[in-house]
Design a protein around this motif. Structure first.
Motif, PDB file in Angstrom:
ATOM      1  N   TYR A  11      43.720  21.058  50.876  1.00  0.00           N
ATOM      2  CA  TYR A  11      42.418  21.398  50.299  1.00  0.00           C
ATOM      3  C   TYR A  11      42.641  22.513  49.287  1.00  0.00           C
ATOM      4  O   TYR A  11      43.030  23.624  49.636  1.00  0.00           O
ATOM      5  CB  TYR A  11      41.451  21.872  51.382  1.00  0.00           C
ATOM      6  N   SER A  12      42.399  22.208  48.023  1.00  0.00           N
ATOM      7  CA  SER A  12      42.579  23.207  46.965  1.00  0.00           C
ATOM      8  C   SER A  12      41.218  23.591  46.410  1.00  0.00           C
ATOM      9  O   SER A  12      40.176  23.117  46.860  1.00  0.00           O
ATOM     10  CB  SER A  12      43.452  22.640  45.841  1.00  0.00           C
ATOM     11  N   GLY A  13      41.207  24.434  45.419  1.00  0.00           N
ATOM     12  CA  GLY A  13      39.952  24.851  44.819  1.00  0.00           C
ATOM     13  C   GLY A  13      39.254  23.749  44.054  1.00  0.00           C
ATOM     14  O   GLY A  13      38.057  23.845  43.757  1.00  0.00           O
ATOM     15  N   SER A  14      39.963  22.679  43.749  1.00  0.00           N
ATOM     16  CA  SER A  14      39.387  21.595  42.949  1.00  0.00           C
ATOM     17  C   SER A  14      39.217  20.291  43.727  1.00  0.00           C
ATOM     18  O   SER A  14      38.811  19.287  43.160  1.00  0.00           O
ATOM     19  CB  SER A  14      40.257  21.336  41.713  1.00  0.00           C
ATOM     20  N   LEU A  22      53.740  21.673  49.319  1.00  0.00           N
ATOM     21  CA  LEU A  22      53.578  23.116  49.179  1.00  0.00           C
ATOM     22  C   LEU A  22      54.943  23.776  49.200  1.00  0.00           C
ATOM     23  O   LEU A  22      55.751  23.524  50.098  1.00  0.00           O
ATOM     24  CB  LEU A  22      52.742  23.697  50.333  1.00  0.00           C
ATOM     25  N   LEU A  23      55.194  24.639  48.242  1.00  0.00           N
ATOM     26  CA  LEU A  23      56.412  25.437  48.247  1.00  0.00           C
ATOM     27  C   LEU A  23      56.073  26.810  48.794  1.00  0.00           C
ATOM     28  O   LEU A  23      55.199  27.507  48.267  1.00  0.00           O
ATOM     29  CB  LEU A  23      56.984  25.565  46.833  1.00  0.00           C
ATOM     30  N   MET A  24      56.759  27.196  49.880  1.00  0.00           N
ATOM     31  CA  MET A  24      56.554  28.497  50.499  1.00  0.00           C
ATOM     32  C   MET A  24      57.773  29.364  50.223  1.00  0.00           C
ATOM     33  O   MET A  24      58.910  28.922  50.396  1.00  0.00           O
ATOM     34  CB  MET A  24      56.355  28.348  52.008  1.00  0.00           C
ATOM     35  N   ASP A  25      57.527  30.580  49.792  1.00  0.00           N
ATOM     36  CA  ASP A  25      58.623  31.499  49.474  1.00  0.00           C
ATOM     37  C   ASP A  25      58.298  32.867  50.066  1.00  0.00           C
ATOM     38  O   ASP A  25      57.359  33.534  49.633  1.00  0.00           O
ATOM     39  CB  ASP A  25      58.809  31.605  47.965  1.00  0.00           C
ATOM     40  N   ALA A  55      46.597  21.333  55.039  1.00  0.00           N
ATOM     41  CA  ALA A  55      46.611  22.762  54.711  1.00  0.00           C
ATOM     42  C   ALA A  55      45.258  23.130  54.103  1.00  0.00           C
ATOM     43  O   ALA A  55      44.769  22.465  53.181  1.00  0.00           O
ATOM     44  CB  ALA A  55      47.726  23.078  53.722  1.00  0.00           C
ATOM     45  N   VAL A  56      44.652  24.177  54.631  1.00  0.00           N
ATOM     46  CA  VAL A  56      43.356  24.644  54.117  1.00  0.00           C
ATOM     47  C   VAL A  56      43.461  26.140  53.835  1.00  0.00           C
ATOM     48  O   VAL A  56      44.290  26.843  54.431  1.00  0.00           O
ATOM     49  CB  VAL A  56      42.214  24.380  55.119  1.00  0.00           C
ATOM     50  N   PRO A  57      42.633  26.659  52.938  1.00  0.00           N
ATOM     51  CA  PRO A  57      42.637  28.103  52.694  1.00  0.00           C
ATOM     52  C   PRO A  57      42.257  28.858  53.968  1.00  0.00           C
ATOM     53  O   PRO A  57      41.489  28.357  54.799  1.00  0.00           O
ATOM     54  CB  PRO A  57      41.568  28.290  51.606  1.00  0.00           C
ATOM     55  N   GLY A  58      42.789  30.053  54.111  1.00  0.00           N
ATOM     56  CA  GLY A  58      42.434  30.876  55.259  1.00  0.00           C
ATOM     57  C   GLY A  58      40.978  31.287  55.199  1.00  0.00           C
ATOM     58  O   GLY A  58      40.397  31.439  54.124  1.00  0.00           O
ATOM     59  N   SER A  89      45.200  34.764  64.608  1.00  0.00           N
ATOM     60  CA  SER A  89      45.702  33.673  65.449  1.00  0.00           C
ATOM     61  C   SER A  89      44.772  32.462  65.435  1.00  0.00           C
ATOM     62  O   SER A  89      45.151  31.381  65.894  1.00  0.00           O
ATOM     63  CB  SER A  89      45.887  34.161  66.896  1.00  0.00           C
ATOM     64  N   HIS A  90      43.563  32.640  64.896  1.00  0.00           N
ATOM     65  CA  HIS A  90      42.604  31.532  64.821  1.00  0.00           C
ATOM     66  C   HIS A  90      42.325  31.117  63.375  1.00  0.00           C
ATOM     67  O   HIS A  90      41.297  30.492  63.091  1.00  0.00           O
ATOM     68  CB  HIS A  90      41.303  31.917  65.523  1.00  0.00           C
ATOM     69  N   GLY A  91      43.227  31.467  62.452  1.00  0.00           N
ATOM     70  CA  GLY A  91      43.123  30.968  61.093  1.00  0.00           C
ATOM     71  C   GLY A  91      42.332  31.828  60.134  1.00  0.00           C
ATOM     72  O   GLY A  91      42.074  31.424  59.001  1.00  0.00           O
ATOM     73  N   VAL A  92      41.946  33.022  60.560  1.00  0.00           N
ATOM     74  CA  VAL A  92      41.229  33.938  59.670  1.00  0.00           C
ATOM     75  C   VAL A  92      42.259  34.813  58.965  1.00  0.00           C
ATOM     76  O   VAL A  92      43.083  35.455  59.615  1.00  0.00           O
ATOM     77  CB  VAL A  92      40.227  34.821  60.449  1.00  0.00           C
TER      78      VAL A  92
END
Length: 217
Positions: A11-14, A22-25, A55-58, A89-92
């Protein structure tokens, strides 16, 4: 360490990206791709197939009193840390610790504890943003769960709490109809006698530009 998460819905902004990557660094999102890029996968330390995951925004919670037995009103760094970790721990991923009505002395004790915890903000932890003062500048006739003996109007003395703590106070709930709250909110030191029209204009402006409201009916 670079991790590449492939075949994941995002889920992205658009909108929703089906089967993206997703690339995680170093614990941060370094890239969002609509499909797997082989050159990125080849240069990553780990490639994880995330089929069936999303994957969703926090979440950002702008009104947090505590959690898991912790109470922000304890005004300690430990209570704020416990609240932060429980919500993480609950996604916030961002919280605004919220204080119920207290004495200004206790509130400032809590705000000092908040300063300490904010210095610990780092990737992997919920970001502790500014404070939300839900009290004490409310209306005692509509106190709800607030301790009525702690509710006070803004006055010449306690208004200084905003100036002293402008670095950590992000949100304040006030009852604009109580005492001279609205006048102080607009930094006016004049009396209200003969200024009803001006006051109405200010209140109208305030209502038209407010960012949020709560506990209204």
């Amino acid at each position: 360490m670079r991790r590449y998460l492939i075949h994941i819905d995002i889920y992205s902004g658009s909108g929703l990206i089906h089967g993206g990557a997703l690339l995680m660094d170093g614990g941060r999102i370094a890239g969002v791709h609509t499909e797997m890029r082989r050159e990125v996968a080849a240069s990553s330390d780990e490639v994880l197939d995330m089929r069936g995951h999303t994957a969703v925004p926090g979440y950002i919670d702008c009104h947090v009193h505590g959690g898991d037995g912790h109470d922000v009103n304890d005004c300690t760094a430990a209570s704020i840390r416990g609240t932060r970790d429980f919500h993480r721990s609950h996604g916030v991923t961002t919280i605004f610790p919220s204080w119920l009505a207290l004495s200004t002395e206790d509130i400032e004790k809590g705000l000092e504890a908040l300063r300490t915890v904010r210095k610990e903000n780092a990737p992997g932890k919920a970001f502790v943003a500014g404070a939300h003062l839900e009290g004490p500048f409310l209306n005692p006739l509509y106190n709800g769960s607030q301790p009525v003996d702690r509710i006070v109007p803004i006055d010449d003395d306690n208004v200084a709490i905003f100036e002293r703590n402008r670095d950590v106070i992000a949100r304040t709930t006030i009852a604009p109809e109580y005492g001279r709250n609205l006048e102080y909110y607009f930094n006016s030191k004049s009396t209200t006698n003969g200024l009803w029209s001006e006051g109405c204009q200010k209140f109208e402006s305030f209502c038209g530009s407010r960012r949020s409201e709560e506990h209204t009916s």
